[in-house]
Design a protein around this motif. Structure first.
Motif, PDB file in Angstrom:
ATOM      1  N   LEU A 158       0.845  -1.187   0.000  1.00  0.00           N
ATOM      2  CA  LEU A 158       0.000   0.000   0.000  1.00  0.00           C
ATOM      3  C   LEU A 158       0.883   1.240   0.000  1.00  0.00           C
ATOM      4  O   LEU A 158       1.918   1.266   0.672  1.00  0.00           O
ATOM      5  CB  LEU A 158      -0.872   0.026   1.263  1.00  0.00           C
ATOM      6  CG  LEU A 158      -2.121  -0.852   1.255  1.00  0.00           C
ATOM      7  CD1 LEU A 158      -2.779  -0.791   2.630  1.00  0.00           C
ATOM      8  CD2 LEU A 158      -3.100  -0.386   0.197  1.00  0.00           C
ATOM      9  N   ARG A 159       0.487   2.266  -0.740  1.00  0.00           N
ATOM     10  CA  ARG A 159       1.235   3.524  -0.692  1.00  0.00           C
ATOM     11  C   ARG A 159       1.207   4.084   0.732  1.00  0.00           C
ATOM     12  O   ARG A 159       0.230   3.883   1.453  1.00  0.00           O
ATOM     13  CB  ARG A 159       0.604   4.532  -1.657  1.00  0.00           C
ATOM     14  CG  ARG A 159       0.674   4.033  -3.082  1.00  0.00           C
ATOM     15  CD  ARG A 159       0.523   5.145  -4.071  1.00  0.00           C
ATOM     16  NE  ARG A 159       1.083   4.675  -5.327  1.00  0.00           N
ATOM     17  CZ  ARG A 159       1.293   5.445  -6.379  1.00  0.00           C
ATOM     18  NH1 ARG A 159       1.006   6.724  -6.325  1.00  0.00           N
ATOM     19  NH2 ARG A 159       1.806   4.939  -7.477  1.00  0.00           N
ATOM     20  N   PRO A 160       2.273   4.785   1.111  1.00  0.00           N
ATOM     21  CA  PRO A 160       2.364   5.257   2.505  1.00  0.00           C
ATOM     22  C   PRO A 160       1.171   6.101   2.957  1.00  0.00           C
ATOM     23  O   PRO A 160       0.798   6.078   4.123  1.00  0.00           O
ATOM     24  CB  PRO A 160       3.650   6.084   2.504  1.00  0.00           C
ATOM     25  CG  PRO A 160       4.465   5.514   1.375  1.00  0.00           C
ATOM     26  CD  PRO A 160       3.481   5.079   0.330  1.00  0.00           C
ATOM     27  N   SER A 161       0.547   6.826   2.030  1.00  0.00           N
ATOM     28  CA  SER A 161      -0.559   7.712   2.422  1.00  0.00           C
ATOM     29  C   SER A 161      -1.876   6.970   2.630  1.00  0.00           C
ATOM     30  O   SER A 161      -2.847   7.557   3.109  1.00  0.00           O
ATOM     31  CB  SER A 161      -0.750   8.792   1.352  1.00  0.00           C
ATOM     32  OG  SER A 161      -1.013   8.180   0.104  1.00  0.00           O
ATOM     33  N   ILE A 162      -1.909   5.682   2.265  1.00  0.00           N
ATOM     34  CA  ILE A 162      -3.164   4.926   2.340  1.00  0.00           C
ATOM     35  C   ILE A 162      -3.279   4.243   3.704  1.00  0.00           C
ATOM     36  O   ILE A 162      -2.351   3.570   4.139  1.00  0.00           O
ATOM     37  CB  ILE A 162      -3.220   3.870   1.220  1.00  0.00           C
ATOM     38  CG1 ILE A 162      -3.040   4.509  -0.162  1.00  0.00           C
ATOM     39  CG2 ILE A 162      -4.520   3.065   1.289  1.00  0.00           C
ATOM     40  CD1 ILE A 162      -4.191   5.346  -0.627  1.00  0.00           C
ATOM     41  N   LEU A 166      -3.062  -6.166 -13.714  1.00  0.00           N
ATOM     42  CA  LEU A 166      -3.825  -7.167 -12.973  1.00  0.00           C
ATOM     43  C   LEU A 166      -3.619  -7.085 -11.462  1.00  0.00           C
ATOM     44  O   LEU A 166      -4.588  -7.095 -10.698  1.00  0.00           O
ATOM     45  CB  LEU A 166      -3.388  -8.549 -13.473  1.00  0.00           C
ATOM     46  CG  LEU A 166      -4.327  -9.707 -13.190  1.00  0.00           C
ATOM     47  CD1 LEU A 166      -5.649  -9.494 -13.891  1.00  0.00           C
ATOM     48  CD2 LEU A 166      -3.682 -11.002 -13.653  1.00  0.00           C
ATOM     49  N   LEU A 167      -2.372  -7.029 -11.018  1.00  0.00           N
ATOM     50  CA  LEU A 167      -2.127  -7.251  -9.589  1.00  0.00           C
ATOM     51  C   LEU A 167      -2.220  -5.985  -8.746  1.00  0.00           C
ATOM     52  O   LEU A 167      -2.730  -6.025  -7.632  1.00  0.00           O
ATOM     53  CB  LEU A 167      -0.747  -7.893  -9.392  1.00  0.00           C
ATOM     54  CG  LEU A 167      -0.580  -9.299  -9.950  1.00  0.00           C
ATOM     55  CD1 LEU A 167       0.845  -9.766  -9.763  1.00  0.00           C
ATOM     56  CD2 LEU A 167      -1.536 -10.268  -9.266  1.00  0.00           C
ATOM     57  N   ALA A 168      -1.694  -4.882  -9.255  1.00  0.00           N
ATOM     58  CA  ALA A 168      -1.602  -3.675  -8.430  1.00  0.00           C
ATOM     59  C   ALA A 168      -2.652  -2.651  -8.842  1.00  0.00           C
ATOM     60  O   ALA A 168      -2.957  -2.502 -10.022  1.00  0.00           O
ATOM     61  CB  ALA A 168      -0.208  -3.078  -8.533  1.00  0.00           C
ATOM     62  N   ASN A 169      -3.194  -1.988  -7.854  1.00  0.00           N
ATOM     63  CA  ASN A 169      -4.080  -0.850  -8.086  1.00  0.00           C
ATOM     64  C   ASN A 169      -3.197   0.399  -8.039  1.00  0.00           C
ATOM     65  O   ASN A 169      -2.712   0.775  -6.974  1.00  0.00           O
ATOM     66  CB  ASN A 169      -5.131  -0.825  -6.976  1.00  0.00           C
ATOM     67  CG  ASN A 169      -5.946   0.445  -6.987  1.00  0.00           C
ATOM     68  OD1 ASN A 169      -5.626   1.398  -7.692  1.00  0.00           O
ATOM     69  ND2 ASN A 169      -6.992   0.451  -6.198  1.00  0.00           N
ATOM     70  N   PRO A 170      -2.973   1.039  -9.190  1.00  0.00           N
ATOM     71  CA  PRO A 170      -1.976   2.120  -9.242  1.00  0.00           C
ATOM     72  C   PRO A 170      -2.328   3.327  -8.368  1.00  0.00           C
ATOM     73  O   PRO A 170      -1.455   4.112  -8.027  1.00  0.00           O
ATOM     74  CB  PRO A 170      -1.934   2.497 -10.720  1.00  0.00           C
ATOM     75  CG  PRO A 170      -3.217   2.000 -11.289  1.00  0.00           C
ATOM     76  CD  PRO A 170      -3.622   0.809 -10.484  1.00  0.00           C
TER      77      PRO A 170
END
Lengths: 83, 83
Positions: free
Chosen positions: B10-14, B66-70
């Protein structure tokens, strides 16, 4: 501060329906050459106020008692210094 | 044969409620010094009949499509020779 990077994977003998679904979706996208997909968990644990050895021990304990199911899963981790 | 080892975080801000729950469980176990836990996905993709470069490109495409939600996730991977 130290950070443990933990990867938890299904043991090779355990069926992985989620991985199979991803492999199927990959084929649907037209990407060729994929033989298999295995899904696992990636966990990052940040420690504060521990030595590297203490962080290693805590990570081992967290994996054993909490994150990994020893019957079905393997785990491996590295502990690294965090800026 | 090549194998791609992919980690999706997960991105740090999420916000990561699953990681928060694990951190809470760790404290309940009496393990001290944990500042934070972030959960992610670990994926292993095995390729057959591709060169290393083709496997790199296929992995990039699988991650992106497919795998990552950008919007919410970052990914990184290595492609290694498999015995």
């Amino acid at each position: 501060m130290f950070r443990a990077i933990i990867d938890i994977t299904l043991r090779p003998s355990i069926l992985d329906p989620q991985g199979k679904a991803v492999a199927h979706a990959v084929a649907t996208l037209g990407i060729r050459g994929v033989q298999g997909v295995r899904m696992g968990k990636h966990v990052e644990v940040t420690f504060d106020g521990l030595t590297e050895e203490e962080a290693q021990r805590a990570t081992e304990e967290i994996c054993k008692k909490l994150l990994a199911n020893p019957v079905m899963e393997d785990y491996r981790f590295v502990v690294e210094k965090k800026a």
